[in-house]
Design an enzyme around this catalytic site. Structure first.
Site, short mmCIF file in Angstrom:
data_model
loop_
_atom_site.label_atom_id
_atom_site.label_comp_id
_atom_site.label_asym_id
_atom_site.label_seq_id
_atom_site.Cartn_x
_atom_site.Cartn_y
_atom_site.Cartn_z
N LYS A 3 9.61 1.43 0.46
CA LYS A 3 9.11 1.44 1.83
C LYS A 3 10.10 0.85 2.81
CE LYS A 3 4.27 2.03 0.94
NZ LYS A 3 2.91 1.50 0.90
N ARG B 101 2.19 0.34 -7.49
CA ARG B 101 2.35 1.77 -7.22
C ARG B 101 3.83 2.01 -6.95
NH1 ARG B 101 2.65 5.16 -2.98
NH2 ARG B 101 1.58 7.17 -3.11
C1 7PJ Z 1 0.21 3.55 -0.67
C2 7PJ Z 1 -0.72 4.47 -1.13
C3 7PJ Z 1 -0.03 2.16 -0.87
C4 7PJ Z 1 -2.08 2.81 -1.96
C5 7PJ Z 1 0.89 5.51 -0.14
C6 7PJ Z 1 4.28 5.58 0.40
C7 7PJ Z 1 3.23 6.07 1.30
N1 7PJ Z 1 -1.86 4.12 -1.77
N2 7PJ Z 1 -0.28 5.70 -0.78
N3 7PJ Z 1 -1.19 1.85 -1.52
N4 7PJ Z 1 1.23 4.21 -0.07
N5 7PJ Z 1 -3.19 2.41 -2.59
O1 7PJ Z 1 4.29 5.74 -0.82
O2 7PJ Z 1 5.23 5.02 0.97
O3 7PJ Z 1 0.71 1.27 -0.48
S1 7PJ Z 1 1.82 6.82 0.50
#
Ligand code: 7PJ
Length: 279
Positions: free
Chosen positions: A226, A260
């Site tokens: 990010k 994640r």
């Molecule tokens: C996240 C997500 C996060 C959860 C994305 C990216 C954007 N779901 N989906 N937490 N980020 N739960 O991967 O930069 O931080 S999409």
């Protein structure tokens, strides 16, 4: 809950959630499964999943809507046509829990029917119909905090006390879940790094992870590649792996149970070192 959804809620060890974007336009890996067709190429997707599993992924998070800052919304039909064939293909081929990164009621219901094990919603089930669809699915849900919508969320986000506000928001969503029939035992919380937050906001929130963990729910963190990593390091998205892994490890030390990530193998190595050190 299915067996896979059940085993997913066992957090005796931290888990690696591998990001599988089936969007043509996500910021770090958009378009990689598109070979000129409207739908993602399933054989490419399956070999990517096989790779992620061999690298140590515990669950696969499938997203069909780009939520990067400024992204345009997609229609439910479009999102469904990206996500559903992928859920079906992974579930029929591998014995791994699949989580679906969606806010869309029909995508929630259809993914659950196709065998998904978890619903991951960056809008914390605030879209009309989403709570009901998630409750009917019987699946665990991840409720994430986002300020505003992706199109404008990074335009001057403001908070009073960010930790207090995010805790209050998440607890309000937990209460809404309970009313809708989703018990607390099926809820995972996520402060939503990067979603309507400046670097300083993200860092304060990171420092207060133990407080969020203290609410008693498993906490998921998405820090991988990010812009907070990029801003600290002054590096483009392709050079953020080490910074992301460092953040992930620090998050687990603060009680986070699910990371994640895009870089599964590097994250798995870091977690193995942590485990060895902790004995
Ligand atoms: C996240 C997500 C996060 C959860 C994305 C990216 C954007 N779901 N989906 N937490 N980020 N739960 O991967 O930069 O931080 S999409």
């Amino acid at each position: 809950m299915t067996d896979l959804a059940h085993s997913l809620m066992d957090f005796s060890l931290p888990k690696i959630m591998a990001v599988l974007n089936v969007t043509p336009d996500s910021f770090s890996d958009g378009g990689r499964f598109y070979t000129g067709n409207l739908q993602p190429d399933l054989s490419l997707v399956l070999s990517r999943v096989e790779g992620m599993l061999s690298e140590g992924a515990h669950l696969i998070d499938i997203g069909g809507e780009s939520t990067r800052p400024g992204a345009e919304p997609v229609s439910p039909e479009e999102e469904l046509s990206r996500v559903l064939p992928v859920v079906e293909a992974i579930v029929s081929r591998f014995d791994v829990p699949v989580s679906v990164d969606t806010s869309t009621p029909v995508v929630i219901s259809e993914s659950a029917r196709a065998g998904a094990a978890m619903i991951n919603d960056v809008r914390a089930l605030r879209r009309p119909g989403a709570l009901g669809a998630a409750a009917a699915s019987g699946l665990p849900v991840c409720l994430m905090h986002m300020l505003g919508e992706p199109q404008q969320m990074q335009r001057n986000p403001e908070y009073g006390d960010i930790t207090t506000e995010i805790k209050a928001f998440l607890l309000e969503r937990v209460a809404a879940c309970e009313v809708a029939g989703i018990p607390r035992s099926r809820v995972i919380l996520d402060p939503g790094f990067g979603f309507g937050k400046t670097l300083q906001h993200n860092l304060s929130l990171f420092r207060s992870l133990p407080e969020l963990v203290g609410l008693g729910f498993p906490v998921l963190a998405g820090l991988s590649r990010k812009s907070l990593v990029g801003t600290i390091l002054d590096k483009p998205v392709e050079d953020r792996m080490v910074g992301s892994v460092a953040f992930g490890l620090l998050a687990v030390q603060r009680g986070v149970k699910i990371l994640r990530v895009h870089d599964v193998s590097a994250t798995a190595d870091a977690l193995k070192i942590l485990r060895a050190v902790e004995g």
